[in-house]
Design an enzyme around this catalytic site. Sequence first.
Site, mmCIF file in Angstrom:
data_model
loop_
_atom_site.group_PDB
_atom_site.id
_atom_site.type_symbol
_atom_site.label_atom_id
_atom_site.label_comp_id
_atom_site.label_asym_id
_atom_site.label_seq_id
_atom_site.Cartn_x
_atom_site.Cartn_y
_atom_site.Cartn_z
ATOM 1 N N ASN A 1 0.877 -1.430 0.134
ATOM 2 C CA ASN A 1 0.170 0.087 0.006
ATOM 3 C C ASN A 1 0.820 1.318 -0.011
ATOM 4 O O ASN A 1 1.784 1.400 -0.732
ATOM 5 C CB ASN A 1 -1.089 -0.143 0.912
ATOM 6 C CG ASN A 1 -0.716 -0.399 2.412
ATOM 7 O OD1 ASN A 1 -0.041 -1.342 2.734
ATOM 8 N ND2 ASN A 1 -1.209 0.652 3.202
ATOM 9 N N ASP A 2 0.817 2.287 1.018
ATOM 10 C CA ASP A 2 1.194 3.503 0.840
ATOM 11 C C ASP A 2 2.760 3.659 0.548
ATOM 12 O O ASP A 2 3.744 2.704 1.163
ATOM 13 C CB ASP A 2 1.382 4.169 2.190
ATOM 14 C CG ASP A 2 0.000 4.025 2.980
ATOM 15 O OD1 ASP A 2 -0.952 3.651 2.094
ATOM 16 O OD2 ASP A 2 -0.151 4.312 3.970
ATOM 17 N N PRO A 3 3.217 4.342 -0.674
ATOM 18 C CA PRO A 3 4.656 4.614 -0.305
ATOM 19 C C PRO A 3 5.071 5.173 0.615
ATOM 20 O O PRO A 3 4.532 6.070 1.434
ATOM 21 C CB PRO A 3 4.969 5.674 -1.680
ATOM 22 C CG PRO A 3 3.596 6.385 -1.767
ATOM 23 C CD PRO A 3 2.577 5.391 -1.129
#
Length: 478
Positions: A41-43
């Site tokens: 998911n998130d960078p």
Amino acid sequence: MEAKPTLSANKDEGPLEIRARLAASAHRPRYHFLPPNNWMNDPNGFIEWQGVYHLFYQHNPHAPAWGSIHWGHATSKDLVYWQDEPIALIPDPNGPDADGCFSGCAVDGGGVPTLIYTGFRSGEQTQCIATGDPSLRHWYSHPANPVLVGAPPGMRASDFRDPFVWREGEWWYMLLASALETGGGAALLYRSKNLTDWDYRGPLLTGKIEETGELWECPNFFPLGDRHALIVSVWPRAHVHAFVGHYQNERFVVTWQGRLDHHGAFYAPLTTQDSLGRRLMVGWLDECCGPAARQEAGWAGVLSLPQIIEPHSDGGLAVRPVPEVAKLRGRAQHFSDLRVDSRLELPLRSDSFEAHLEFSAKGAAEVGLAVRVSPDATEETRIVVRLDEGALLIDRSRSSSLEGADRSPHGGSLGSQTSDKVLLHVFVDRSVIEVFVNDRQHFATRVYPSPGSDGIALLASSPTEVTVLNLWELGTIW
Ligand code: DQQ
């Protein structure tokens, strides 16, 4: 028939072997970064360090589903081709991150690569630090961890995460994502001399629940032109919101606000400034299909194309893809002054390409492209600029053959059209669609068509002229 990837992982497989094994997975992108397998998911921790871009990301190495969150790591010299690096952060069963290493950033802590992230344990969120060796391949938990515990009064204790840190003179500043106890997003400002002892300076900004959602995740705050920009991801997952304003003496006075990306697949973006002085942004492109399809594919979640954020003349922000992406261009077709009566099939067939269109803002009410078109045209994704409404529409009602795929429309307002020509820039990468309009607005979504649905057509609601059409097949980055 779609070639089914074999999910039985061989213990000796390296990341490139895993990538080779999963390359046949029908919807797997070819030129967007994603982990070798399983979940992202998130960078996180996006930073240029001694001429190399480092990207970390929320990663479950055990399954293509959220859980057991580690920090994956990859490096790139050009933001296009990426190399897998060993996993950087692993939850420590005895540490404050026993249940996950949540999102955060990377800074140069006086020559020491430093990751600042949220540790998650038994429902509690605390801020933690890891320092790296000069190769950035080995990371060590700071003995003072957790360095910050407990949300300030009036803020929701269960939402206290996603540190974004920058330097101002002799101080380090940190923004944390939170929510007012009564609901409504909050970006909390802290200050420190040493990255371990933090003083709360108050909320940099808070929002009203009915205007900008219940909670702000993953804040970013940075100078842009003569102002500053605050970017937050609005939970429940709806859109990415931006505020522009004047920042001085720890106070932020907003002069403009709007959506940076409309409800779609793009979420939790992270920005950094590179050595060229560019403010770069990457975000997470979530899947738009159910858990069974993710499980069968063996991977889930993709990184957006890296983008450049700049100030726009209307006081807001403009985004466009980094020019480095042009390195991937292969076979090309260029057309000028094409007359489109209602639909014009194009000679190129591809499921991984870039299209660049220019047309008059005063022509037909709707102009755009159909992509991922099946041979009988029953399956297709329509991407049209609605000039009459000043909006972009991505119609996914006939996009996917995959059961459980989200078929809802995607799009949103384009703001004021300041020029008499419209520039529509479309990237298709199998299941990924990213659209940039007028080098200003970004839209991203996911589609799951049948293999062989690789036709492309121009669309117009009434006879019109497309003055420029450039098509390039784009190569793979692996
Ligand atoms: N994802 C992370 C959180 C963040 C959220 C957990 C946003 O740190 O708030 O995986 O997608």
